[in-house]
Motif scaffolding. Structure first.
Motif, PDB file in Angstrom:
ATOM      1  N   VAL A 154       0.887  -1.162   0.000  1.00  9.08           N
ATOM      2  CA  VAL A 154       0.000   0.000   0.000  1.00  9.08           C
ATOM      3  C   VAL A 154       0.925   1.211   0.000  1.00  9.08           C
ATOM      4  O   VAL A 154       1.615   1.481   0.984  1.00  9.08           O
ATOM      5  CB  VAL A 154      -0.932   0.038   1.222  1.00  9.08           C
ATOM      6  N   ALA A 155       0.977   1.876  -1.132  1.00  9.26           N
ATOM      7  CA  ALA A 155       1.881   3.017  -1.287  1.00  9.26           C
ATOM      8  C   ALA A 155       1.126   4.311  -1.052  1.00  9.26           C
ATOM      9  O   ALA A 155      -0.056   4.430  -1.405  1.00  9.26           O
ATOM     10  CB  ALA A 155       2.480   3.019  -2.695  1.00  9.26           C
ATOM     11  N   SER A 156       1.798   5.278  -0.453  1.00  6.54           N
ATOM     12  CA  SER A 156       1.182   6.583  -0.212  1.00  6.54           C
ATOM     13  C   SER A 156       1.994   7.679  -0.887  1.00  6.54           C
ATOM     14  O   SER A 156       3.201   7.527  -1.106  1.00  6.54           O
ATOM     15  CB  SER A 156       1.078   6.875   1.289  1.00  6.54           C
ATOM     16  N   TYR A 157       1.307   8.755  -1.202  1.00  9.45           N
ATOM     17  CA  TYR A 157       1.973   9.925  -1.786  1.00  9.45           C
ATOM     18  C   TYR A 157       1.253  11.168  -1.315  1.00  9.45           C
ATOM     19  O   TYR A 157       0.019  11.226  -1.311  1.00  9.45           O
ATOM     20  CB  TYR A 157       1.961   9.876  -3.312  1.00  9.45           C
ATOM     21  N   ILE A 158       2.032  12.150  -0.875  1.00  8.31           N
ATOM     22  CA  ILE A 158       1.485  13.441  -0.466  1.00  8.31           C
ATOM     23  C   ILE A 158       1.984  14.511  -1.432  1.00  8.31           C
ATOM     24  O   ILE A 158       3.192  14.647  -1.649  1.00  8.31           O
ATOM     25  CB  ILE A 158       1.919  13.807   0.971  1.00  8.31           C
ATOM     26  N   VAL A 171      -2.772  10.453  -1.380  1.00 11.03           N
ATOM     27  CA  VAL A 171      -3.197   9.329  -2.226  1.00 11.03           C
ATOM     28  C   VAL A 171      -2.686   8.015  -1.645  1.00 11.03           C
ATOM     29  O   VAL A 171      -1.554   7.931  -1.162  1.00 11.03           O
ATOM     30  CB  VAL A 171      -2.671   9.481  -3.670  1.00 11.03           C
ATOM     31  N   LEU A 172      -3.528   6.987  -1.711  1.00 11.46           N
ATOM     32  CA  LEU A 172      -3.137   5.612  -1.406  1.00 11.46           C
ATOM     33  C   LEU A 172      -3.376   4.751  -2.632  1.00 11.46           C
ATOM     34  O   LEU A 172      -4.371   4.953  -3.340  1.00 11.46           O
ATOM     35  CB  LEU A 172      -3.970   5.038  -0.256  1.00 11.46           C
ATOM     36  N   VAL A 173      -2.479   3.793  -2.873  1.00 11.10           N
ATOM     37  CA  VAL A 173      -2.654   2.818  -3.946  1.00 11.10           C
ATOM     38  C   VAL A 173      -2.323   1.440  -3.381  1.00 11.10           C
ATOM     39  O   VAL A 173      -1.260   1.262  -2.772  1.00 11.10           O
ATOM     40  CB  VAL A 173      -1.743   3.132  -5.147  1.00 11.10           C
ATOM     41  N   ALA A 174      -3.222   0.477  -3.565  1.00 11.30           N
ATOM     42  CA  ALA A 174      -3.021  -0.871  -3.050  1.00 11.30           C
ATOM     43  C   ALA A 174      -2.738  -1.844  -4.193  1.00 11.30           C
ATOM     44  O   ALA A 174      -3.546  -1.976  -5.115  1.00 11.30           O
ATOM     45  CB  ALA A 174      -4.259  -1.325  -2.272  1.00 11.30           C
ATOM     46  N   GLY A 188       3.900   1.320  -6.957  1.00  4.98           N
ATOM     47  CA  GLY A 188       2.692   1.816  -6.306  1.00  4.98           C
ATOM     48  C   GLY A 188       2.778   3.305  -6.034  1.00  4.98           C
ATOM     49  O   GLY A 188       1.803   4.043  -6.221  1.00  4.98           O
ATOM     50  N   ARG A 189       3.941   3.756  -5.593  1.00  2.00           N
ATOM     51  CA  ARG A 189       4.115   5.192  -5.329  1.00  2.00           C
ATOM     52  C   ARG A 189       4.019   6.002  -6.616  1.00  2.00           C
ATOM     53  O   ARG A 189       3.431   7.085  -6.638  1.00  2.00           O
ATOM     54  CB  ARG A 189       5.453   5.444  -4.639  1.00  2.00           C
ATOM     55  N   LYS A 190       4.576   5.476  -7.697  1.00  2.00           N
ATOM     56  CA  LYS A 190       4.495   6.174  -8.976  1.00  2.00           C
ATOM     57  C   LYS A 190       3.038   6.283  -9.440  1.00  2.00           C
ATOM     58  O   LYS A 190       2.615   7.323  -9.960  1.00  2.00           O
ATOM     59  CB  LYS A 190       5.340   5.459 -10.030  1.00  2.00           C
ATOM     60  N   ILE A 191       2.276   5.214  -9.241  1.00  2.00           N
ATOM     61  CA  ILE A 191       0.860   5.260  -9.623  1.00  2.00           C
ATOM     62  C   ILE A 191       0.116   6.247  -8.729  1.00  2.00           C
ATOM     63  O   ILE A 191      -0.783   6.970  -9.180  1.00  2.00           O
ATOM     64  CB  ILE A 191       0.231   3.853  -9.547  1.00  2.00           C
ATOM     65  N   ALA A 192       0.497   6.307  -7.445  1.00  2.00           N
ATOM     66  CA  ALA A 192      -0.124   7.272  -6.529  1.00  2.00           C
ATOM     67  C   ALA A 192       0.142   8.701  -6.996  1.00  2.00           C
ATOM     68  O   ALA A 192      -0.747   9.566  -6.918  1.00  2.00           O
ATOM     69  CB  ALA A 192       0.407   7.059  -5.116  1.00  2.00           C
ATOM     70  N   MET A 193       1.340   8.968  -7.484  1.00  2.00           N
ATOM     71  CA  MET A 193       1.652  10.294  -8.028  1.00  2.00           C
ATOM     72  C   MET A 193       0.788  10.569  -9.255  1.00  2.00           C
ATOM     73  O   MET A 193       0.299  11.684  -9.444  1.00  2.00           O
ATOM     74  CB  MET A 193       3.137  10.373  -8.372  1.00  2.00           C
ATOM     75  N   ASN A 199      -6.616  12.587 -10.963  1.00  2.00           N
ATOM     76  CA  ASN A 199      -7.872  12.515 -10.209  1.00  2.00           C
ATOM     77  C   ASN A 199      -8.918  11.655 -10.923  1.00  2.00           C
ATOM     78  O   ASN A 199     -10.015  12.138 -11.281  1.00  2.00           O
ATOM     79  CB  ASN A 199      -8.431  13.916  -9.966  1.00  2.00           C
ATOM     80  N   PRO A 200      -8.644  10.363 -11.131  1.00  2.00           N
ATOM     81  CA  PRO A 200      -9.604   9.489 -11.821  1.00  2.00           C
ATOM     82  C   PRO A 200     -10.892   9.313 -11.019  1.00  2.00           C
ATOM     83  O   PRO A 200     -10.899   9.436  -9.794  1.00  2.00           O
ATOM     84  CB  PRO A 200      -8.844   8.162 -11.947  1.00  2.00           C
ATOM     85  N   LEU A 201     -11.977   8.990 -11.721  1.00  2.00           N
ATOM     86  CA  LEU A 201     -13.267   8.791 -11.068  1.00  2.00           C
ATOM     87  C   LEU A 201     -13.428   7.384 -10.513  1.00  2.00           C
ATOM     88  O   LEU A 201     -14.186   7.174  -9.564  1.00  2.00           O
ATOM     89  CB  LEU A 201     -14.401   9.075 -12.050  1.00  2.00           C
ATOM     90  N   SER A 202     -12.744   6.399 -11.123  1.00  2.00           N
ATOM     91  CA  SER A 202     -12.889   5.016 -10.677  1.00  2.00           C
ATOM     92  C   SER A 202     -11.647   4.211 -11.027  1.00  2.00           C
ATOM     93  O   SER A 202     -10.814   4.642 -11.830  1.00  2.00           O
ATOM     94  CB  SER A 202     -14.119   4.366 -11.314  1.00  2.00           C
ATOM     95  N   LEU A 203     -11.547   3.020 -10.423  1.00  2.00           N
ATOM     96  CA  LEU A 203     -10.426   2.126 -10.713  1.00  2.00           C
ATOM     97  C   LEU A 203     -10.614   1.447 -12.060  1.00  2.00           C
ATOM     98  O   LEU A 203      -9.707   1.409 -12.895  1.00  2.00           O
ATOM     99  CB  LEU A 203     -10.305   1.077  -9.599  1.00  2.00           C
ATOM    100  N   SER A 204     -11.805   0.893 -12.295  1.00  2.00           N
ATOM    101  CA  SER A 204     -12.099   0.193 -13.545  1.00  2.00           C
ATOM    102  C   SER A 204     -13.403   0.707 -14.132  1.00  2.00           C
ATOM    103  O   SER A 204     -14.145   1.452 -13.477  1.00  2.00           O
ATOM    104  CB  SER A 204     -12.211  -1.315 -13.290  1.00  2.00           C
ATOM    105  N   THR A 205     -13.713   0.277 -15.351  1.00  2.00           N
ATOM    106  CA  THR A 205     -14.973   0.691 -15.980  1.00  2.00           C
ATOM    107  C   THR A 205     -16.162   0.131 -15.213  1.00  2.00           C
ATOM    108  O   THR A 205     -17.229   0.754 -15.162  1.00  2.00           O
ATOM    109  CB  THR A 205     -15.035   0.230 -17.446  1.00  2.00           C
ATOM    110  N   ASP A 206     -15.997  -1.043 -14.605  1.00  2.00           N
ATOM    111  CA  ASP A 206     -17.085  -1.651 -13.839  1.00  2.00           C
ATOM    112  C   ASP A 206     -17.417  -0.830 -12.595  1.00  2.00           C
ATOM    113  O   ASP A 206     -18.548  -0.879 -12.101  1.00  2.00           O
ATOM    114  CB  ASP A 206     -16.721  -3.080 -13.417  1.00  2.00           C
ATOM    115  N   ASP A 207     -16.424  -0.111 -12.063  1.00  2.00           N
ATOM    116  CA  ASP A 207     -16.626   0.687 -10.847  1.00  2.00           C
ATOM    117  C   ASP A 207     -17.219   2.059 -11.132  1.00  2.00           C
ATOM    118  O   ASP A 207     -17.631   2.760 -10.207  1.00  2.00           O
ATOM    119  CB  ASP A 207     -15.293   0.893 -10.109  1.00  2.00           C
ATOM    120  N   LEU A 208     -17.244   2.456 -12.373  1.00  2.00           N
ATOM    121  CA  LEU A 208     -17.688   3.799 -12.724  1.00  2.00           C
ATOM    122  C   LEU A 208     -19.193   3.942 -12.493  1.00  2.00           C
ATOM    123  O   LEU A 208     -19.970   3.038 -12.792  1.00  2.00           O
ATOM    124  CB  LEU A 208     -17.353   4.088 -14.179  1.00  2.00           C
ATOM    125  N   ASP A 209     -19.592   5.070 -11.971  1.00  2.00           N
ATOM    126  CA  ASP A 209     -21.001   5.347 -11.694  1.00  2.00           C
ATOM    127  C   ASP A 209     -21.817   5.234 -12.989  1.00  2.00           C
ATOM    128  O   ASP A 209     -21.577   5.991 -13.937  1.00  2.00           O
ATOM    129  CB  ASP A 209     -21.132   6.760 -11.111  1.00  2.00           C
TER     130      ASP A 209
END
Length: 311
Positions: A154-158, A171-174, A188-193, A199-209
Motif C-alpha cells: 500500500v503506497a502513499s503519496y502526499i 493518495v493511497l494505492v493498493a 505503487g508510489r508512482k501510480i499514486a503520483m 484525479n480518476p473517477l474510478s479504478l475500472s470501468t465496472d466501478d464507474l457510476d
C-alpha cells in the motif's frame, strides 16, 4: 516575573496559532512559562469552541500513514480541516494530524476514530476541541479512508507537502502481489503520483457510476445527431467517444503520466512480468483538501473599509 519579550510572544504564537494579544496575555498570566501559557489558552478557549462550529473549514491538512506487519500492509489517509491555510503550518495542528492518522491505522470510520485514543492517551475528539480552543478556528476531522493488502504494497503519496506525510493532496494505492515487495512499493508510489495528477473517477470501468456514463452518453448522442450523420454512424461515434471518456476518467485505462505510451493497466501487467508473480490493483484513494466544501469568499476591501469606519 519573567520579562514578556516580543520573541517570547512570537514563539507562543508559532506554537499555538493564537492571536498576538491572546499570547501576550497568556504569558503575563503564567509568568512567561510557554507550556503553562498554552494550557491557559486552551482553558480560556474551551467555551468559545462550540461557537466556531458553524464556520466553514476547508483548509488544513491531509495526513497519510502506512504500516506493515504479519497481517499484511495497511495505509490510511485522513483529512483534518481548519478555516485558514495558515493553520497548516502550525506545529500543534501538524502533530495532531499525524497522531490521528496513526489512530486510523487501527480504527475505521470518522466516528470511531474520534472516540479512540491517540498513542499519547488523548481522545481524538478532545484533541480537536483543544486545537479549536488554542488556535481559535473551527476544525473538524472530516473523513478518513483505509486500504489493506494481505501480501503486497500500500503506497502513499502526499502532494504539496507542508511536512513529511502532510499536505494538500493525499493518495493511497493498493497493489496485491507476492513478488518483489520493494518493487511493488516503488511502482505503487508512482501510480499514486499519477492519481494525484489525474484525479480518476474510478479504478475500472465496472466501478464507474452508471449514471455518469449514461449522462455522458446522452450528451455525446445529442452532439452526434446534430451532425446529421446516419443512425449507424452516430452509434459508432458515440461508442468512440465513450471509449475516450473511459480513457480519461478510469484509472486502469488512463495513459500513465510518466510514460504516456502505456496505460496504467499495461504498467501493472509489466510489473507482474518483472516480479514473476500476478499483480492486482485492489483500490486507490485520493483526498484533495477541502474537496466539495463550499468556501466562503471574503470581500477583503469591504472588511478593511468597515473596520476603518469608511463603510
Amino acid at each position: 516575573m519573567a520579562e514578556i519579550t516580543a520573541a517570547l510572544v512570537k514563539e507562543l504564537r508559532e506554537k499555538s496559532g493564537a492571536g498576538m494579544m491572546d499570547c501576550k496575555k497568556a504569558l503575563q498570566e503564567n509568568g512567561g512559562d510557554i507550556d503553562a501559557a498554552i494550557d491557559w489558552l486552551r482553558t480560556k478557549g474551551l467555551s468559545k469552541a462550540a461557537k466556531k462550529s458553524d464556520r466553514a473549514a476547508a483548509e488544513g491538512l491531509v495526513a497519510a500513514a502506512t504500516r506493515k506487519d504479519g497481517a499484511g500492509m495497511t495505509g490510511v489517509v485522513v483529512e483534518l480541516n481548519a478555516e485558514t491555510d495558515f493553520v497548516a503550518r502550525n506545529e500543534l495542528f501538524q502533530s495532531a494530524a499525524k497522531d490521528i492518522a496513526q489512530v486510523a491505522l487501527d480504527v475505521e470510520g470518522v466516528e470511531a476514530i474520534s472516540a479512540a485514543e491517540t498513542a499519547k492517551g488523548e481522545v481524538v475528539s478532545d484533541v480537536v476541541t483543544n486545537l479549536i480552543a488554542t488556535i481559535g478556528e473551527n476544525m473538524l476531522l472530516r473523513r478518513a479512508s483505509r486500504l489493506t493488502v494481505a501480501q503486497g504494497a500500500v503506497a502513499s503519496y502526499i502532494h504539496a507537502a507542508a511536512a513529511p506525510d502532510l499536505g494538500r493532496i493525499g493518495v493511497l494505492v493498493a497493489l496485491e502481489g507476492a513478488g518483489d515487495q520493494a518493487k511493488l512499493q516503488e511502482v505503487g508510489r508512482k501510480i499514486a503520483m499519477h492519481v494525484a495528477a489525474t484525479n480518476p473517477l474510478s479504478l475500472s470501468t465496472d466501478d464507474l457510476d452508471p449514471e455518469a456514463v449514461e449522462r455522458e452518453k446522452a450528451i455525446f448522442t445529442e452532439q452526434a445527431l446534430a451532425s446529421g450523420k446516419p443512425a449507424g454512424v452516430v452509434e459508432k461515434m458515440v461508442e468512440g467517444r465513450i471509449r475516450k471518456f473511459f480513457e480519461e476518467v478510469v484509472l486502469l485505462k488512463q495513459a500513465f503520466v510518466m510514460n504516456p505510451d502505456q496505460t496504467v493497466e499495461q504498467l501493472i501487467a509489466e510489473l507482474a512480468k518483472e516480479t514473476g508473480s500476478p499483480v492486482t490493483m485492489t483500490g486507490f484513494v485520493r483526498f484533495g483538501l477541502g474537496d466539495g466544501v463550499e468556501k466562503k469568499v471574503d470581500d477583503f476591501a469591504a472588511e478593511v473599509a468597515q473596520l476603518s469606519g469608511q463603510a
